[in-house]
Design a protein around this motif. Sequence first.
Motif, short mmCIF file in Angstrom:
data_model
loop_
_atom_site.label_atom_id
_atom_site.label_comp_id
_atom_site.label_asym_id
_atom_site.label_seq_id
_atom_site.Cartn_x
_atom_site.Cartn_y
_atom_site.Cartn_z
N ARG A 6 -4.74 -1.43 10.26
CA ARG A 6 -3.44 -1.39 9.59
C ARG A 6 -2.93 -2.81 9.37
O ARG A 6 -2.90 -3.62 10.30
N LEU A 7 -2.51 -3.07 8.16
CA LEU A 7 -2.00 -4.39 7.82
C LEU A 7 -0.55 -4.53 8.22
O LEU A 7 0.19 -3.55 8.27
N PRO A 8 -0.11 -5.76 8.50
CA PRO A 8 1.26 -5.94 8.99
C PRO A 8 2.29 -5.66 7.91
O PRO A 8 2.07 -5.92 6.73
N ARG A 9 3.42 -5.14 8.34
CA ARG A 9 4.57 -5.03 7.46
C ARG A 9 5.46 -6.26 7.66
O ARG A 9 5.46 -6.88 8.71
N LEU A 10 6.19 -6.59 6.61
CA LEU A 10 7.11 -7.72 6.69
C LEU A 10 8.12 -7.51 7.81
O LEU A 10 8.49 -6.37 8.12
N SER A 49 -4.77 0.13 -7.88
CA SER A 49 -4.44 -0.51 -9.16
C SER A 49 -5.68 -1.13 -9.80
O SER A 49 -5.61 -1.57 -10.95
N SER A 103 0.08 -2.07 -3.30
CA SER A 103 -1.15 -2.75 -3.73
C SER A 103 -1.33 -4.04 -2.94
O SER A 103 -0.43 -4.89 -2.92
N TRP A 111 6.33 1.87 5.89
CA TRP A 111 4.92 2.14 6.20
C TRP A 111 4.12 2.65 5.01
O TRP A 111 2.89 2.62 5.03
N ALA A 112 4.78 3.15 3.99
CA ALA A 112 4.03 3.71 2.85
C ALA A 112 3.40 2.57 2.04
O ALA A 112 3.88 1.43 2.07
N PRO A 113 2.31 2.86 1.33
CA PRO A 113 1.43 1.79 0.85
C PRO A 113 1.89 1.06 -0.42
O PRO A 113 2.57 1.63 -1.26
N HIS A 127 4.27 -14.31 0.89
CA HIS A 127 3.97 -13.65 2.16
C HIS A 127 2.50 -13.21 2.27
O HIS A 127 2.10 -12.67 3.31
N PHE A 156 4.81 9.21 6.67
CA PHE A 156 5.16 7.79 6.75
C PHE A 156 4.39 7.04 7.84
O PHE A 156 3.61 6.15 7.54
N ARG A 182 0.33 13.64 0.88
CA ARG A 182 0.31 13.63 2.35
C ARG A 182 0.98 14.88 2.93
O ARG A 182 0.54 15.38 3.97
N ASN A 203 -0.94 -4.63 -0.15
CA ASN A 203 0.09 -4.73 0.89
C ASN A 203 1.18 -5.74 0.54
O ASN A 203 1.78 -6.36 1.43
N THR A 247 0.22 -13.76 5.28
CA THR A 247 0.60 -12.97 6.45
C THR A 247 0.25 -11.49 6.28
O THR A 247 -0.29 -10.86 7.18
N VAL A 248 0.58 -10.92 5.11
CA VAL A 248 0.47 -9.46 4.96
C VAL A 248 -0.89 -9.01 4.45
O VAL A 248 -1.22 -7.82 4.53
N PHE A 249 -1.69 -9.92 3.91
CA PHE A 249 -3.03 -9.57 3.41
C PHE A 249 -3.99 -10.66 3.84
O PHE A 249 -4.59 -11.37 3.03
N PRO A 250 -4.15 -10.83 5.16
CA PRO A 250 -4.83 -12.02 5.70
C PRO A 250 -6.31 -12.10 5.34
O PRO A 250 -6.89 -13.19 5.43
N THR A 310 -3.87 5.05 4.15
CA THR A 310 -4.69 5.06 2.95
C THR A 310 -6.15 5.25 3.36
O THR A 310 -6.67 4.49 4.18
N GLN A 358 4.30 -5.45 -0.74
CA GLN A 358 5.65 -5.12 -0.25
C GLN A 358 6.75 -5.94 -0.93
O GLN A 358 7.52 -6.63 -0.26
#
Lengths: 205, 205
Positions: free
Chosen positions: B192-196, B156, A54, A50-52, A104, B22, B146, A56, A107-110, B27, A58
């Motif tokens: 919130r953006l999706p995680r993989l 960045s 750039s 869950w931590a951020p 990805h 977490f 946090r 997103n 999906t992760v930064f739509p 952000t 990952q």
Amino acid sequence: MTEVAEATRLGRLDDEARSVIFTRARTANTWAETPVSDAELNSVWELAKWAPTSANIQPLRVLYVHPGEGRDRLVKHMSDGNKAKTAAAPAVAVLAIDTRFHEHIPTVFPMRPEMKDVFEANEDMRTAGGKLNAALQAGYFILAVRAHGLAAGPMSGFDAADVDAEFFADGRYKSFLVINIGHPGDSPWFNRLPRLDHDDVISWA
Amino acid sequence: MTEVAEATRLGRLDDEARSVIFTRARTANTWAETPVSDAELNSVWELAKWAPTSANIQPLRVLYVHPGEGRDRLVKHMSDGNKAKTAAAPAVAVLAIDTRFHEHIPTVFPMRPEMKDVFEANEDMRTAGGKLNAALQAGYFILAVRAHGLAAGPMSGFDAADVDAEFFADGRYKSFLVINIGHPGDSPWFNRLPRLDHDDVISWA
């Protein structure tokens, strides 16, 4: 507005929680035989993820290595000074960069799927972004291990090219850190090494 | 031994503490006017500094920027999309690598002071070690922000060469991340953006 809205007032960690992941936590060098379950290892990732990062992106990938054949395959590529520690660790995580993390992005930064193509076209940007963000995520990962009542033993001392050939033969993932995970054994800690003086690190503008 | 010695049984974070750093933490993109004190900023570092680095090299340096002249000097080097956020942040941290971190090795890694000379002689090793470990420490730093009940807004998107010329004119420090710090303002969070997916990240051996 001049005050923090109640709805967004944030919690903080008390001294006990801070000690678990920062002040009292230590890098372990010996391990108890107490096993670490796959459920615990999966839970570590479910926290760290869950931590951020750039945009997103990952880029971190985690290979969890079990005692037995998997660990034997890893130990032979560790530096001599790390072989015994890893050979005794109840679990080991190989942390790697997915060099094609940008696939990805839709999906992760739509909101900006075209960034996939920006990264595809710019190898320097892709490499730098992958390294920076995977290392950020490695920092989160180490603290997530500690949040589970486990000790982490992170190591840079291994032959990354050989580890990659052993476990990531298609060339897409590049290992950069190996982390022993478990419960501390006998005399697990070295003497704590000094931290830099505050004023050697912090400046003001 | 087959059991964890009581003396080394480690604490763990409960769900509330995990949420602070977490799972619930986010952000922030807007800021309340509530100030962040120098004491809070110093305390963030005093927490983050304890988490581990390779051979204890600790290459991260932190420039804390106050509202007013310091922040004005920084904002002009931020990407257009980040200028307004940083211009409103009660505090900002510029995270940089000390490219000559190895000069501290005789102090911070006294069992192997000769590693100073190894790093001095090997620029690739020095650059890679500095980047990896400063980024690890940046991960710790974000979670330490946090832990203090503050939100972090890491970015960045800035002109690193210009920031370095502005604040680190002697060329020794190289900025790589800028982090807005404060209490969240109105509508501070994006969706919130999706995680993989778990299986896209985790594999087993």
